[in-house]
Design a protein around this motif. Structure first.
Motif, PDB file in Angstrom:
ATOM      1  N   TYR A   1      12.450 -24.470 -18.312  1.00  0.00           N
ATOM      2  CA  TYR A   1      12.210 -25.673 -17.336  1.00  0.00           C
ATOM      3  C   TYR A   1      13.389 -26.756 -17.694  1.00  0.00           C
ATOM      4  O   TYR A   1      13.373 -27.370 -18.835  1.00  0.00           O
ATOM      5  CB  TYR A   1      10.787 -26.223 -17.284  1.00  0.00           C
ATOM      6  CG  TYR A   1      10.360 -26.897 -16.154  1.00  0.00           C
ATOM      7  CD1 TYR A   1       9.746 -25.980 -14.983  1.00  0.00           C
ATOM      8  CD2 TYR A   1      10.602 -28.163 -15.815  1.00  0.00           C
ATOM      9  CE1 TYR A   1       9.312 -26.516 -14.162  1.00  0.00           C
ATOM     10  CE2 TYR A   1      10.086 -28.865 -14.647  1.00  0.00           C
ATOM     11  CZ  TYR A   1       9.516 -28.229 -13.566  1.00  0.00           C
ATOM     12  OH  TYR A   1       9.358 -28.709 -12.678  1.00  0.00           O
ATOM     13  N   ALA A   2      13.883 -27.194 -16.771  1.00  0.00           N
ATOM     14  CA  ALA A   2      14.850 -28.272 -16.990  1.00  0.00           C
ATOM     15  C   ALA A   2      15.181 -29.157 -15.525  1.00  0.00           C
ATOM     16  O   ALA A   2      15.097 -28.216 -14.558  1.00  0.00           O
ATOM     17  CB  ALA A   2      16.332 -27.727 -17.369  1.00  0.00           C
ATOM     18  N   CYS A   3      15.872 -30.276 -15.655  1.00  0.00           N
ATOM     19  CA  CYS A   3      15.993 -30.797 -14.337  1.00  0.00           C
ATOM     20  C   CYS A   3      17.044 -32.030 -14.713  1.00  0.00           C
ATOM     21  O   CYS A   3      17.104 -32.584 -16.018  1.00  0.00           O
ATOM     22  CB  CYS A   3      14.692 -31.650 -14.211  1.00  0.00           C
ATOM     23  SG  CYS A   3      14.691 -32.572 -12.250  1.00  0.00           S
ATOM     24  N   SER A   4      17.714 -32.123 -13.825  1.00  0.00           N
ATOM     25  CA  SER A   4      19.092 -32.932 -14.031  1.00  0.00           C
ATOM     26  C   SER A   4      18.773 -34.452 -13.363  1.00  0.00           C
ATOM     27  O   SER A   4      18.020 -34.291 -12.206  1.00  0.00           O
ATOM     28  CB  SER A   4      20.556 -32.292 -13.387  1.00  0.00           C
ATOM     29  OG  SER A   4      20.317 -32.068 -11.991  1.00  0.00           O
ATOM     30  N   PHE A   5      19.438 -35.484 -13.703  1.00  0.00           N
ATOM     31  CA  PHE A   5      19.261 -36.679 -13.457  1.00  0.00           C
ATOM     32  C   PHE A   5      20.730 -37.480 -13.636  1.00  0.00           C
ATOM     33  O   PHE A   5      21.059 -37.250 -14.399  1.00  0.00           O
ATOM     34  CB  PHE A   5      18.210 -37.483 -14.083  1.00  0.00           C
ATOM     35  CG  PHE A   5      16.778 -36.986 -13.949  1.00  0.00           C
ATOM     36  CD1 PHE A   5      15.931 -37.430 -12.962  1.00  0.00           C
ATOM     37  CD2 PHE A   5      16.241 -36.067 -14.953  1.00  0.00           C
ATOM     38  CE1 PHE A   5      14.603 -36.946 -12.932  1.00  0.00           C
ATOM     39  CE2 PHE A   5      15.280 -35.571 -14.657  1.00  0.00           C
ATOM     40  CZ  PHE A   5      14.187 -36.168 -13.897  1.00  0.00           C
TER      41      PHE A   5
ATOM     42  N   CYS B   1       7.433 -33.911  -7.810  1.00  0.00           N
ATOM     43  CA  CYS B   1       6.755 -33.572  -8.825  1.00  0.00           C
ATOM     44  C   CYS B   1       7.237 -32.935  -9.991  1.00  0.00           C
ATOM     45  O   CYS B   1       7.024 -32.843 -10.979  1.00  0.00           O
ATOM     46  CB  CYS B   1       5.487 -32.954  -8.274  1.00  0.00           C
ATOM     47  SG  CYS B   1       5.974 -31.500  -7.354  1.00  0.00           S
ATOM     48  N   TRP B   2       8.362 -31.914  -9.575  1.00  0.00           N
ATOM     49  CA  TRP B   2       8.818 -31.073 -10.521  1.00  0.00           C
ATOM     50  C   TRP B   2       9.797 -31.926 -11.649  1.00  0.00           C
ATOM     51  O   TRP B   2      10.221 -31.456 -12.390  1.00  0.00           O
ATOM     52  CB  TRP B   2       9.748 -30.213  -9.930  1.00  0.00           C
ATOM     53  CG  TRP B   2      10.680 -30.556  -8.804  1.00  0.00           C
ATOM     54  CD1 TRP B   2      11.877 -30.844  -9.265  1.00  0.00           C
ATOM     55  CD2 TRP B   2      10.468 -30.460  -7.507  1.00  0.00           C
ATOM     56  NE1 TRP B   2      12.362 -31.038  -8.019  1.00  0.00           N
ATOM     57  CE2 TRP B   2      11.839 -30.788  -6.921  1.00  0.00           C
ATOM     58  CE3 TRP B   2       9.578 -30.089  -6.509  1.00  0.00           C
ATOM     59  CZ2 TRP B   2      12.025 -30.946  -5.562  1.00  0.00           C
ATOM     60  CZ3 TRP B   2       9.777 -29.957  -5.126  1.00  0.00           C
ATOM     61  CH2 TRP B   2      11.136 -30.714  -4.662  1.00  0.00           C
ATOM     62  N   GLU B   3      10.298 -33.322 -11.108  1.00  0.00           N
ATOM     63  CA  GLU B   3      10.820 -33.872 -11.983  1.00  0.00           C
ATOM     64  C   GLU B   3      10.175 -34.663 -13.167  1.00  0.00           C
ATOM     65  O   GLU B   3      10.644 -35.184 -14.195  1.00  0.00           O
ATOM     66  CB  GLU B   3      11.379 -35.242 -11.167  1.00  0.00           C
ATOM     67  CG  GLU B   3      12.336 -34.538 -10.013  1.00  0.00           C
ATOM     68  CD  GLU B   3      12.956 -35.970  -9.420  1.00  0.00           C
ATOM     69  OE1 GLU B   3      14.392 -35.867  -9.092  1.00  0.00           O
ATOM     70  OE2 GLU B   3      12.312 -36.810  -8.835  1.00  0.00           O
ATOM     71  N   GLN B   4       8.887 -34.473 -13.220  1.00  0.00           N
ATOM     72  CA  GLN B   4       8.109 -34.812 -14.183  1.00  0.00           C
ATOM     73  C   GLN B   4       8.229 -33.738 -15.258  1.00  0.00           C
ATOM     74  O   GLN B   4       7.471 -32.490 -14.946  1.00  0.00           O
ATOM     75  CB  GLN B   4       6.431 -35.155 -13.900  1.00  0.00           C
ATOM     76  CG  GLN B   4       6.312 -36.404 -13.356  1.00  0.00           C
ATOM     77  CD  GLN B   4       5.041 -36.792 -13.464  1.00  0.00           C
ATOM     78  OE1 GLN B   4       4.295 -36.609 -14.316  1.00  0.00           O
ATOM     79  NE2 GLN B   4       4.715 -37.966 -12.688  1.00  0.00           N
ATOM     80  N   ILE B   5       8.854 -33.630 -16.294  1.00  0.00           N
ATOM     81  CA  ILE B   5       9.064 -32.582 -17.204  1.00  0.00           C
ATOM     82  C   ILE B   5       8.137 -32.743 -18.393  1.00  0.00           C
ATOM     83  O   ILE B   5       8.125 -33.646 -19.156  1.00  0.00           O
ATOM     84  CB  ILE B   5      10.589 -32.603 -17.667  1.00  0.00           C
ATOM     85  CG1 ILE B   5      11.767 -32.689 -16.625  1.00  0.00           C
ATOM     86  CG2 ILE B   5      10.916 -31.349 -18.714  1.00  0.00           C
ATOM     87  CD1 ILE B   5      11.638 -31.865 -15.561  1.00  0.00           C
ATOM     88  N   LYS B   6       7.401 -31.614 -18.391  1.00  0.00           N
ATOM     89  CA  LYS B   6       6.483 -31.406 -19.506  1.00  0.00           C
ATOM     90  C   LYS B   6       7.308 -31.040 -20.846  1.00  0.00           C
ATOM     91  O   LYS B   6       7.980 -30.292 -20.961  1.00  0.00           O
ATOM     92  CB  LYS B   6       5.396 -30.513 -19.413  1.00  0.00           C
ATOM     93  CG  LYS B   6       4.386 -30.754 -18.194  1.00  0.00           C
ATOM     94  CD  LYS B   6       3.379 -29.805 -17.941  1.00  0.00           C
ATOM     95  CE  LYS B   6       2.771 -30.191 -16.340  1.00  0.00           C
ATOM     96  NZ  LYS B   6       1.488 -28.904 -16.228  1.00  0.00           N
ATOM     97  N   TRP B   7       6.742 -31.317 -21.978  1.00  0.00           N
ATOM     98  CA  TRP B   7       7.142 -30.883 -23.300  1.00  0.00           C
ATOM     99  C   TRP B   7       8.532 -31.262 -23.532  1.00  0.00           C
ATOM    100  O   TRP B   7       9.291 -30.311 -23.956  1.00  0.00           O
ATOM    101  CB  TRP B   7       6.766 -29.051 -23.523  1.00  0.00           C
ATOM    102  CG  TRP B   7       5.380 -28.795 -23.003  1.00  0.00           C
ATOM    103  CD1 TRP B   7       4.150 -29.279 -23.568  1.00  0.00           C
ATOM    104  CD2 TRP B   7       4.991 -28.076 -21.665  1.00  0.00           C
ATOM    105  NE1 TRP B   7       3.099 -28.717 -22.932  1.00  0.00           N
ATOM    106  CE2 TRP B   7       3.706 -27.864 -21.824  1.00  0.00           C
ATOM    107  CE3 TRP B   7       5.785 -27.425 -20.855  1.00  0.00           C
ATOM    108  CZ2 TRP B   7       3.036 -27.232 -20.908  1.00  0.00           C
ATOM    109  CZ3 TRP B   7       5.181 -26.682 -19.967  1.00  0.00           C
ATOM    110  CH2 TRP B   7       3.826 -26.579 -20.181  1.00  0.00           C
TER     111      TRP B   7
END
Length: 179
Positions: free
Chosen positions: A105-109, A147-153
């Motif tokens: 799981y990863a998200c770019s900003f 919501c998917w931008e809240q990265i857990k762990w």
């Protein structure tokens, strides 16, 4: 563990928040955070390093794409701007890829947007439980965040000089849960 209540306006019911399963690769005891990539000073922080930084507390509702809302959550953690300041992004740095400890799981900003987010270590006055993303969860603080931008762990913040679209998996994984 804190009790987090969730209301479903469509059904008029209140239930406990159902956490997603914790992947086997998540090891909260061995947790550390790396700030890497296009930076002058790469960082590796453990829990005590993170706890030594100034923390902020704020309240926010969480609206999930699955159709539920967790209202009035109180988060406490370190503003990402403080981490970026310590790492010193290079002059050409423009984006970051935030990776979860699970390796998938990863998200770019954009950096300026990421700087306003908080790396939360507490939820409702208690240590953030692993079921809700502990030991550290990225919580964007601006309105309209998905919501998917809240990265857990959170295990790594990789600073880049371009948009890391090929490795941005968060939206795809989150939406796969509702299909």
């Amino acid at each position: 563990m804190p009790t987090v209540l969730v209301g479903d306006d469509r059904l008029g019911r209140v239930t406990e928040l159902e956490p997603h399963p914790v992947p086997a690769a998540v090891d909260p005891d061995g947790w550390s955070l790396d700030v890497s990539g296009a930076v002058d000073r790469p960082l590796r922080l453990d829990r005590s390093d993170l706890a030594s930084l100034p923390a902020e507390t704020f309240e926010e509702d969480f609206e999930c794409v699955e159709g539920w809302i967790a209202a009035g959550l109180t988060w406490r953690g370190v503003r990402v701007a403080a981490l970026l300041e310590r790492a010193g992004p290079t002059a050409g740095a423009s984006h970051a890829l935030v990776r979860a400890m699970d390796g998938e799981y990863a998200c770019s900003f954009p950096l300026e947007r990421l700087a306003t987010a908080v790396l939360a270590t507490e939820l409702d006055g208690e240590a953030l439980p692993v079921e809700h993303g502990g030991p550290a969860r990225l919580v964007p603080t601006e309105s309209g965040a998905d919501c998917w931008e809240q990265i857990k762990w959170v295990a790594e913040i990789e600073i880049r000089e371009s948009v890391p679209a090929e490795a941005d998996t968060a939206k795809e994984i989150a939406l796969s849960r509702v299909e």
